[in-house]
Enzyme design. Structure first.
Site, PDB file in Angstrom:
ATOM      1  N   GLN A 208       0.626  -1.593   0.157  1.00 46.56           N
ATOM      2  CA  GLN A 208       0.439  -0.124   0.294  1.00 46.56           C
ATOM      3  C   GLN A 208       0.774   0.849   0.462  1.00 46.56           C
ATOM      4  O   GLN A 208       0.370   2.369  -0.132  1.00 46.56           O
ATOM      5  CB  GLN A 208      -0.572  -0.313   1.157  1.00 46.56           C
ATOM      6  CG  GLN A 208      -2.043  -0.704   1.435  1.00 46.56           C
ATOM      7  CD  GLN A 208      -2.790  -1.017   2.912  1.00 46.56           C
ATOM      8  OE1 GLN A 208      -2.390  -2.082   3.597  1.00 46.56           O
ATOM      9  NE2 GLN A 208      -2.881  -0.682   3.488  1.00 46.56           N
ATOM     10  N   ARG A 321      -5.589   6.928  17.382  1.00 48.48           N
ATOM     11  CA  ARG A 321      -6.414   7.306  16.532  1.00 48.48           C
ATOM     12  C   ARG A 321      -7.543   6.225  17.219  1.00 48.48           C
ATOM     13  O   ARG A 321      -9.155   6.925  17.008  1.00 48.48           O
ATOM     14  CB  ARG A 321      -6.449   6.536  15.233  1.00 48.48           C
ATOM     15  CG  ARG A 321      -8.035   6.673  14.733  1.00 48.48           C
ATOM     16  CD  ARG A 321      -7.786   6.157  12.736  1.00 48.48           C
ATOM     17  NE  ARG A 321      -7.149   7.264  11.666  1.00 48.48           N
ATOM     18  CZ  ARG A 321      -7.965   8.374  11.326  1.00 48.48           C
ATOM     19  NH1 ARG A 321      -9.254   7.922  11.458  1.00 48.48           N
ATOM     20  NH2 ARG A 321      -7.322   9.416  10.752  1.00 48.48           N
ATOM     21  N   ARG A 353      -7.543  -1.689   8.974  1.00 50.77           N
ATOM     22  CA  ARG A 353      -8.663  -1.324   8.508  1.00 50.77           C
ATOM     23  C   ARG A 353      -9.517  -0.248   9.995  1.00 50.77           C
ATOM     24  O   ARG A 353      -9.595  -1.210  10.740  1.00 50.77           O
ATOM     25  CB  ARG A 353      -9.564  -1.994   8.478  1.00 50.77           C
ATOM     26  CG  ARG A 353     -10.590  -1.479   6.988  1.00 50.77           C
ATOM     27  CD  ARG A 353     -11.694  -2.406   6.537  1.00 50.77           C
ATOM     28  NE  ARG A 353     -12.431  -1.820   5.536  1.00 50.77           N
ATOM     29  CZ  ARG A 353     -13.173  -2.088   4.880  1.00 50.77           C
ATOM     30  NH1 ARG A 353     -12.744  -3.767   4.856  1.00 50.77           N
ATOM     31  NH2 ARG A 353     -14.077  -2.370   3.276  1.00 50.77           N
ATOM     32  N   PHE A 355      -7.843   1.287  12.090  1.00 55.38           N
ATOM     33  CA  PHE A 355      -6.520   2.349  12.459  1.00 55.38           C
ATOM     34  C   PHE A 355      -6.318   2.500  13.697  1.00 55.38           C
ATOM     35  O   PHE A 355      -6.201   3.818  13.962  1.00 55.38           O
ATOM     36  CB  PHE A 355      -5.776   3.040  11.592  1.00 55.38           C
ATOM     37  CG  PHE A 355      -4.282   3.455  11.452  1.00 55.38           C
ATOM     38  CD1 PHE A 355      -3.625   2.751  11.018  1.00 55.38           C
ATOM     39  CD2 PHE A 355      -4.068   4.769  12.525  1.00 55.38           C
ATOM     40  CE1 PHE A 355      -1.988   3.421  10.790  1.00 55.38           C
ATOM     41  CE2 PHE A 355      -2.200   5.107  12.089  1.00 55.38           C
ATOM     42  CZ  PHE A 355      -2.139   4.270  11.776  1.00 55.38           C
ATOM     43  N   ALA A 522      -5.946   5.343   5.585  1.00 53.71           N
ATOM     44  CA  ALA A 522      -6.808   6.091   6.310  1.00 53.71           C
ATOM     45  C   ALA A 522      -7.389   7.160   5.349  1.00 53.71           C
ATOM     46  O   ALA A 522      -8.354   7.557   5.361  1.00 53.71           O
ATOM     47  CB  ALA A 522      -5.774   7.465   6.831  1.00 53.71           C
ATOM     48  N   GLU A 723     -13.116   2.699   5.787  1.00 59.12           N
ATOM     49  CA  GLU A 723     -12.656   1.955   6.429  1.00 59.12           C
ATOM     50  C   GLU A 723     -14.052   2.194   8.068  1.00 59.12           C
ATOM     51  O   GLU A 723     -14.326   1.340   8.820  1.00 59.12           O
ATOM     52  CB  GLU A 723     -11.783   2.825   7.949  1.00 59.12           C
ATOM     53  CG  GLU A 723      -9.683   3.093   7.397  1.00 59.12           C
ATOM     54  CD  GLU A 723      -9.588   3.461   7.259  1.00 59.12           C
ATOM     55  OE1 GLU A 723      -9.666   5.113   7.498  1.00 59.12           O
ATOM     56  OE2 GLU A 723      -7.988   3.678   8.447  1.00 59.12           O
TER      57      GLU A 723
END
Lengths: 773, 492
Positions: A208, A321, A353, A355, A522, A723
C-alpha cells in the site's frame, strides 16, 4: 438546484455504479498479481529463516547446513546488509534480520536464496540458532508489570473528570478487553526485485506504500532513493497489512538481487506471513463514567492499554486514532482519554482498517450499554441522549463536530427502517418464552474522522498524459488493493475530458512516476488521488480548450468536452483530433497534479486542533440469537445506513460497506488470535484462525447509502468509505451483549471481544452464576 | 507388471506426465510448469479455496464436475480426469454465466479469491440446480473472501445457478464422457522409480503387494491431510501409494441394515447415504471441511489418519461402526473405537490398509443425535463433537453408545455417561444431568487455541443434555440455533 447538482448532472461516469476496472479480468484469472508475472530468466527464490523463540540473546547462528542444502545460491544475514539493518517506517526499531536480540517468535534471522522456492523453504529450516532464552512478555499485564512501552504515554481531555465522576448521581466502571485481528489478505506478502545498472533495483511489491518500500530498500542497500523504483499494479487485499509490513520482504528480495545479481522473488508462506507480520492492536480498556438519572454522561475517564508488540511501527498513529474515537458519537463534558503503548515480545502490531478507531468506539459503546442497563433503559435511548448536538458538539480533542445533524439523521432513519422499537418488544416476548435460546438487538452509530492525523500525509500526486491519438494514460500515487480506487479515479478523469472510460488507461503505481507519496490508507485514497488526478486532467483540458478556442476564434469558456468530442456550439471535432492538433501546435499534454487537504491542523503536544477534514457517519442495527448452553451465536438480520457523501460509485461503495461490516463481524466474533505463554502465535493459519465465510452473513442484510453531499469541498462532494463501515459491526457485539443482558437485567454484561462461543458461554456463567441445564 | 505414466485431459488435449516428483502438487504443476497462473495459492492447506479447480470425472456413467483444492491435490491424483481451471471457462470474449454474473453483481474486489470462487460456482452450476441460498453458502464454505462480505457473490451464484447448466461443457459432454472412459483403462500407474514413486495400482492384490514391499510408503486417498505434510511440514515424502484407482474400494453398499463404505468413498459421495441414515449426520457431513475437501477426502482416510478431532469417527463410533483392514492376504475386522489406540496411533500395522467401514442403520426404537461445536459454523475443526445413539424400550434406555471427539487424544466413548443412562427413563431430566455430570469422569480434555478444557467439558455436557432432551421430546427449534431438518422429524 445547487450548482453542485448541475455539475453532477453533466457527469457521465462519476456517481454511476460501474464495475471494478479489473472485474472481467478477475473472473478469468487474467489479472496478474506479483507472483503471476512472468519471471525474468534466472529468477531465484528467497525464503526466510525464523527465530525459534520469542525473546533471547542470539549467541550463534549456524548456517552451514543451510549453505550446503541442494539448490542454495546464497545465504544472507545482517552482516550482508550494505546499508542500515532497519525496515521500520520511522523509528529505527525494526531490524530486517536479528543481530543480537531476538525480539519475537518467528522474527527473521536470515534469508536463503535458492533455485526454487521449495529448495529455499527447505534450506531455511536448517539454520541452528544458539540462544540464551529470556522469559517473554506476552500480555498487557506482563508489559505493565515490566513497565515496558514502545512510545511515551499520551493523554488528552478537558475539565476534571475525576471530580465530575465523583459528583455525578451515578457512577460505573469496568475493564473491557478487545482482541486483535489478522488481516488475512488472500494474497500473502510478496516482492520481486530485479537488479539494474549501477546497483539500481526495480521492485514489484504488493504494498500500500510504494514510496516507503522504495525508501526502505534504498536505506537497506545504502543507495539514494533515486536508484530504487517500486511498482504496484494491484494487491490481492491489504487492509492495512501492507502499509508498513510489505517493506521487509521487498528489502530482503532486493538484498538478494544485489547479492546474486539475479532477479529474486520472495513470497511468504501463509503460516509464515501470519507469524511474521503485524496485526490489529489488542487492548485492555479501564473506564469510569459518571452520569445522571436519565443516562446523560457527565464525565468519562478511560485508559487504553494497547499491546503494540516489540516495536513502535505505526502504533503512535494507531493508538492516537483510538483516542480520537474514544468518544464514539457522544459528547463528553468532562473527559480524560489516556493511553499506554505497551511493549511485548510479540510481532509488532500495525495498521488495520480503522487504524485503532474501532477499538476506541467499541469501548465507548460498551460504556453506553452499561449506563443504559444500570438505569433500566434502552441503550438506544441513552445513545440518542448523549449524541453530539448543538452546544454539545466539541470533541475531547477540541475539534467541533459541525455536521452532527447528518449522523443524527442517519440514526433516525435507520431506527425507522429497521423497525427497531417493534422488534425490541418482540424480542422481549421471545426471551420470556425461550429458556435456551435468547435474542438480542442493538443499533449503534459510526462517526469516523477522515484525514491522516499526521498532517503531512494529507497530500497526493497524479500524472496524466494525453497521447496524440487521444488515449489517456492515468497514473497516481494511490494503490489498488481491491477497493476500486483506480476505477473511481478513472471515472473522474474520463468526465474531466468528457470521454469514454475505455479511453483512459489505468497504469501501475510507480515511484518513478509520482514521487514521495503517502500510503493508500486512512480511507483517503479517492479523496486525495481523485483530486490530484482531476487537477492534472483539468490543467491539460484547459490547455486543449485554449488551443481549440484559438483555432475557432472563440473564448476558451465556449469550448465543451463531452461524448468523446470537443464542441463549440454544434460545431466540433473528436477529442482525438484535438489531441493531435495540440501536439502539432506544441501544446504540452502531460501534467503532474498535486493536492493537499485544506483545513487540517493538529497540535499533538497541546492535544487540540482539527485533525480531520470531515467525519463519515453511519449506523447499523443487528439482531442475534445466542445459545446459552453452548455459547453459539447466529446473526439473524442486519440493517445498515451509511454516509458516503455523494457517492463516486455506489456499487463500489456498497461493496466497501458490506465488506467492512463483515470484516468487523469477524473481528468481534470468530477471529481469535491466541498466543501461548512462550509468546508463540498458535492461530497462524486459516485452519485455526477463522474469518467469516458466506454462511456467517445473514440472508437478511439490508444495506443503504445515505447520499448527502459532503459539506466540505471533496472530490465531487463524496466521502471516504474504506474504513468507517468496519465499525458498523459494533452493533453485532452490542446485540450479543443485549441477548446476554436478558439473562440478568440490570447487571453489567462481562463480555470481552471477540465474542466466541466460549466467551459468550463464560458471560452466561458469570451472569447467572452457572450454566443451568 | 506394466505400468503406464499419468494421463489426464487438459484444454482438449491428452496430457501424459512421467517426469514429475511424486509429491508435486496440482497447483505447482499448473503455476510453475504450465504457467497457468489464474489459479492462486492463498494458504497451501486447503482452507481458503483460492486454488480451487474442477476435476471432471465419470461417475456411474455420468459426467460430474468436482471442485478440489489444487494446493493439496497431488498431480498423480488427477489421473483419468479432465482438469478445468479458471482460464478455461470463457469462450473467447464470451464470459461463462458464472463469470458474467460475478461481474454484474460486483462480486470481486481485490480479485485474488475470485478464480477459486468462479470454479466453486462452476461446479455448483453443474451440480444439477437450481441452487438455493443454503446450497450456495455450502458451495462457498471453502472459499474465503476478505473483501466483499460475500453478499454480491451469493447473489451472483443464485442468479447463475438458478437453472441447470447449459454451457459449452454440457454441449460436449458426450465427447468428454468417451475420452474419460478411454482413460479408465484399468492400468496401473507408476511415476518415478523404486526409491521415489507415486503408485496408483488398479487392484487390491497389487496394492497389497506394493505395500508388502514398501511398508513405509504413505497411503493416500484424498490427501487432504497428507497434502499439508508436504506443503507445510515440508516432509520429504518419497513413496506415495494412491488408492484412487483401486477397483472396488470406491463401492457404496446401502442395505436396509447397514451402510458399507469402501476406503476411497469420498465424503461427498457418502453424504447422501449418511444423511438418509440420520439428518444430524447429514448436517455433520455438510459442515465437514468444504465441498473441495469433501470431493477429495474420504471417510476411510478420515478414520485411518486417526485425528483426535476427526469429525466422523465419534459419530460412527456412536453408531457402532466396524472397520475392515487388509495386509497381504489377511483380513480382519474390529469395532471402530478399538482402532484408535492413542494420540495419532491406530491399530494398523505397516503395510496394512483400511479396506472398508460398516455402519449399522438405525432401527425403529433407535435414536441418534450429534452436535458439532466450533468457533465458526462452517469449515471449522470442532472444539468438541458429541454423538449419541440410544435404543429405547418404551421410555427406558435399553442400550446406549455415546462418543466424543476433541475431548481426548482419540475419539472415545463416554463409559460413565452411558452407564448413567442405561436402564433409566429418558423422560427424567435428572437422568440427563447425571449423564452430563458423568462426563467429567469420562474425559479430561485439554486447553488449546480452539477452546479451553473447561469450555470443552461444558459444551460436551450441554450437547448431551440437548440430545437427551430432544429424544425425550423437546423440539429442536427450542434447543438449537439450527434445528434438525424437518423431513426427518416427520420420519421419526
Amino acid at each position: 438546484m445547487q450548482p453542485n447538482d448541475a455539475e453532477a448532472a453533466a457527469l457521465r461516469h462519476v456517481h454511476k455504479p460501474l464495475p471494478h476496472d479489473s472485474a472481467v479480468k478477475h473472473v478469468q484469472g487474467s489479472a496478474p498479481y506479483v507472483d503471476d508475472l512472468p519471471e525474468p530468466e534466472g529468477t531465484l527464490h528467497v525464503a526466510v529463516g525464523r527465530a525459534p523463540i520469542a525473546r533471547a540473546r542470539l549467541q550463534e547462528l549456524d548456517l552451514k547446513a543451510v549453505r550446503a542444502a541442494p539448490g542454495v545460491v546464497a545465504v544472507l544475514t545482517a552482516a550482508d546488509i550494505p546499508g542500515r539493518n532497519d525496515v521500520s517506517p520511522s523509528m529505527g526499531d525494526d531490524p530486517m534480520f536479528v543481530e543480537r536480540e531476538i525480539l519475537f517468535h518467528a522474527q527473521a534471522l536470515f534469508a536463503v536464496v535458492a533455485t526454487t522456492r521449495e529448495a529455499a523453504r527447505r534450506a531455511a529450516l536448517l539454520g541452528i540458532a544458539k540462544t540464551t532464552a529470556l522469559k517473554p512478555r506476552v500480555t498487557v499485564e506482563d508489559a505493565l508489570a515490566a513497565d515496558a512501552t514502545v512510545l511515551p504515554d499520551y493523554a488528552f481531555g478537558r475539565g476534571d473528570p475525576a471530580a465530575e465522576i465523583e459528583r455525578a448521581p451515578h457512577r460505573l466502571g469496568g475493564t473491557f478487553r478487545i482482541g486483535g485481528q489478522e488481516h488475512f489478505y488472500l494474497e500473502g506478502q510478496v516482492a520481486l526485485a530485479i537488479p539494474g545498472e549501477d546497483g539500481s533495483v526495480h521492485v514489484q511489491s504488493s504494498t500500500q506504500h510504494p514510496t516507503e518500500v522504495q525508501h526502505v530498500v534504498a536505506r537497506v542497500l545504502g543507495l539514494p532513493d533515486a536508484f530504487v523504483t517500486c511498482e504496484v499494479r494491484r494487491m490481492g487485499g491489504a487492509f492495512g497489512g501492507k502499509e508498513s509490513q510489505a517493506t521487509q520482504w521487498a528489502a530482503i528480495a532486493a538484498l538478494a538481487a544485489r547479492a546474486t545479481g539475479r532477479p529474486c522473488k520472495l513470497r511468504l508462506d501463509r503460516d509464515d506471513d501470519m507469524a511474521m507480520t503485524g496485526k490489529r492492536h489488542d487492548f485492555r480498556v479501564d473506564w469510569q463514567v459518571g452520569f445522571d438519572d436519565e443516562g446523560r454522561i457527565a464525565a468519562l475517564d478511560s485508559l487504553f492499554l494497547a499491546r503494540c508488540g516489540y516495536s513502535a511501527d505505526l502504533s503512535q498513529g494507531v493508538v492516537d486514532r483510538t483516542m480520537f474515537h474514544a468518544d464514539s458519537s457522544y459528547f463528553l463534558p468532562a473527559v480524560r482519554i489516556a493511553s499506554r503503548r505497551l511493549k511485548t515480545d510479540t510481532v509488532s502490531n500495525t495498521a488495520f482498517r480503522g487504524f485503532g478507531g474501532p477499538q476506541g468506539m467499541l469501548a465507548m459503546e460498551r460504556v453506553i450499554d452499561a449506563v443504559a442497563w444500570s438505569l433500566g433503559k434502552d441503550p438506544l435511548d441513552v445513545r440518542r441522549l448523549n449524541f453530539y448536538a448543538a452546544g454539545r458538539d466539541v470533541t475531547p480533542y477540541g475539534m467541533t463536530v459541525e455536521d452532527h445533524a447528518t449522523g443524527r439523521r442517519i440514526l433516525d432513519e435507520l431506527e425507522e427502517r429497521s423497525d427497531y422499537r417493534a422488534r425490541r418488544a418482540e424480542i422481549a416476548e421471545f426471551n420470556a418464552r425461550s429458556t435456551i435460546l435468547k435474542r438480542g438487538i442493538a443499533l449503534t452509530p459510526v462517526k469516523f474522522g477522515i484525514s491522516f492525523t499526521l498532517t503531512r500525509l494529507n497530500q497526493a500526486g497524479a500524472l496524466v498524459h494525453v497521447y496524440a491519438d487521444g488515449s489517456i494514460h492515468l497514473n497516481h500515487g494511490g494503490t489498488e488493493m481491491g477497493q476500486g480506487l483506480n476505477q473511481k479515479v478513472a471515472q473522474i478523469v474520463a468526465d474531466e475530458f468528457g470521454v469514454g472510460l475505455e479511453r483512459v488507461r489505468i497504469t501501475a503505481t510507480s515511484t518513478g512516476k509520482v514521487p514521495n507519496t503517502s500510503p493508500t490508507a486512512a480511507s483517503s485514497g479517492s479523496d486525495l488521488n481523485g483530486m490530484a488526478a482531476r487537477i492534472a486532467a483539468r490543467a491539460i483540458r484547459d490547455r486543449m480548450a485554449a488551443q481549440a478556442a484559438s483555432e475557432w476564434g472563440v473564448a476558451p469558456e465556449a469550448i465543451e468536452f463531452r461524448d468523446d468530442r470537443v464542441f463549440v456550439g454544434n460545431d466540433g471535432m473528436s477529442f482525438a483530433e484535438l489531441a493531435g492538433r495540440c501536439c502539432a501546435a506544441r501544446v504540452p499534454l502531460s501534467e503532474a497534479g498535486h493536492y493537499a487537504t485544506p483545513k487540517v491542523a493538529w497540535n499533538r503536544d497541546e492535544g487540540t486542533g482539527r485533525p480531520f477534514f470531515y467525519f463519515a457517519y453511519g449506523a447499523a442495527c443487528s439482531e442475534v440469537t445466542i445459545d446459552t448452553m453452548t455459547g453459539e451465536m447466529r446473526l439473524d438480520r442486519v440493517d445498515v445506513l451509511h454516509d458516503v457523501g455523494r457517492s463516486l460509485n455506489p456499487a463500489i461503495d456498497i461493496g466497501q460497506i458490506e465488506g467492512g461490516f463483515v470484516q468487523g463481524l469477524g473481528w468481534l466474533t470468530t477471529e481469535e488470535l491466541v498466543y501461548d505463554a512462550e509468546g508463540r502465535l498458535r492461530t497462524h493459519a486459516p485452519s485455526t484462525y477463522k474469518i467469516p465465510v458466506a454462511s456467517d452473513v445473514p440472508a437478511d442484510f439490508r444495506v443503504h447509502l445515505h447520499q448527502e453531499p459532503n459539506r466540505e469541498d471533496t472530490i465531487h462532494r463524496s466521502k471516504a468509505v474504506g474504513e468507517p463501515p468496519l465499525m458498523l459491526a459494533n452493533s453485532v457485539f452490542c446485540a450479543i451483549a443485549d441477548a446476554l443482558h436478558s439473562l440478568a437485567p440490570g447487571k453489567p454484561v462481562p463480555l470481552d471481544a471477540p465474542a466466541t462461543p466460549e466467551a459468550i458461554l463464560k458471560a452466561v456463567e458469570d451472569l447467572t452464576g452457572g450454566i443451568g441445564f | 507388471m506394466t505400468f503406464r505414466p499419468l494421463r489426464f485431459v487438459r484444454r482438449g488435449r491428452l496430457v501424459e506426465v512421467a517426469d514429475v516428483h511424486p509429491r508435486t502438487t496440482l497447483l505447482d504443476w499448473l503455476r510453475l510448469r504450465e504457467r497457468a497462473t489464474g489459479t492462486k495459492e492463498g494458504c497451501a492447506e486447503g482452507d481458503c479455496g483460492a486454488c480451487t479447480v474442477v476435476l471432471v470425472r465419470r461417475r456411474d456413467d455420468k459426467v460430474v464436475y468436482e471442485p478440489v483444492n489444487a494446493c493439496i491435490t497431488l498431480l498423480g491424483q488427477v489421473d483419468g480426469t479432465e482438469v478445468v481451471t479458471v482460464e478455461d471457462l470463457a469462450a473467447g470474449e464470451m464470459l461463462h454465466p458464472v463469470q458474467a454474473a460475478l461481474v454484474k453483481h460486483h462480486g470481486s474486489q481485490c480479485g485474488f479469491c475470485t478464480p477459486g470462487i468462479v470454479m466453486s460456482l462452476f461446479a455448483l452450476h453443474h451440480a444439477g440446480g437450481p441452487a438455493d441460498r443454503e446450497a450456495v453458502n455450502d458451495a462457498l464454505a471453502g472459499n474465503l473472501c476478505r473483501c466483499t462480505g460475500y453478499r454480491p457473490i451469493v447473489d451472483a451464484a443464485l442468479e447463475a445457478c438458478a437453472a441447470p447448466a447449459a454451457d459449452r461443457f454440457t454441449a460436449t459432454e458426450e465427447t468428454t464422457a468417451r475420452v474419460l472412459a478411454a482413460l479408465d483403462d484399468g492400468s496401473d500407474v507408476w511415476l518415478g522409480g523404486s526409491d521415489s514413486f507415486f503408485a496408483a495400482p488398479s487392484s487390491e492384490d497389487l496394492l497389497a503387494r506394493i505395500l508388502g514391499e514398501a511398508p513405509d510408503a504413505v497411503i493416500i486417498a484424498g490427501a487432504t491431510d497428507v497434502g499439508l505434510r508436504i506443503t507445510k511440514a515440508l516432509e520429504p515424502l518419497e513413496r506415495i501409494v494412491w488408492l484412487g484407482r483401486v477397483k472396488g474400494l470406491d463401492a457404496v453398499e446401502d442395505t436396509p441394515d447397514a451402510l458399507v463404505l469402501g476406503a476411497t468413498v469420498t465424503h461427498a459421495r457418502a453424504l447422501p447415504h449418511l444423511e438418509a441414515l440420520d439428518p444430524d449426520l447429514g448436517e455433520l457431513m455438510r459442515r465437514f471441511g468444504s465441498r473441495q475437501v469433501r470431493a477429495s477426502g474420504t471417510v476411510g482416510g478420515n478414520i485411518a489418519n486417526g485425528s483426535p478431532i476427526g469429525d466422523l469417527a465419534p459419530a460412527l463410533i456412536a453408531l457402532g461402526a466396524t472397520v475392515e483392514l487388509r495386509k497381504d492376504e489377511r483380513l480382519r475386522s474390529l469395532p471402530l473405537e478399538a482402532f484408535f489406540l492413542d494420540y495419532r496411533k491406530q491399530d494398523r500395522e505397516p503395510g496394512e490398509y483400511l479396506r472398508r467401514i460398516t455402519v449399522p442403520k438405525l432401527g425403529p426404537s433407535d435414536r441418534f443425535r450429534c452436535f458439532k461445536i466450533s468457533k465458526r459454523r462452517d469449515e471449522d475443526i470442532s472444539s468438541a463433537l458429541g454423538a449419541v445413539r440410544l435404543t429405547l424400550d418404551g421410555e427406558t434406555v435399553a442400550s446406549v453408545r455415546i462418543a466424543y471427539g476433541g475431548m481426548a487424544g482419540t475419539p472415545k466413548r463416554a463409559a460413565g455417561a452411558e452407564a448413567a443412562l442405561l436402564g433409566r427413563s429418558i423422560l427424567q431430566a435428572g437422568t440427563w444431568r447425571a449423564a452430563a455430570a458423568a462426563l467429567s469422569e469420562d474425559f479430561k480434555p485439554m486447553s488449546d487455541h480452539r477452546a479451553s478444557a473447561r469450555y470443552r467439558m461444558q459444551a460436551a455436557q450441554a450437547v448431551l443434555v440437548k440430545a437427551l432432551a430432544e429424544i425425550a421430546g423437546l423440539p429442536s427449534a427450542a434447543t438449537r440455533l439450527h434445528p434438525r431438518k424437518e423431513a426427518s422429524l416427520a420420519a421419526e
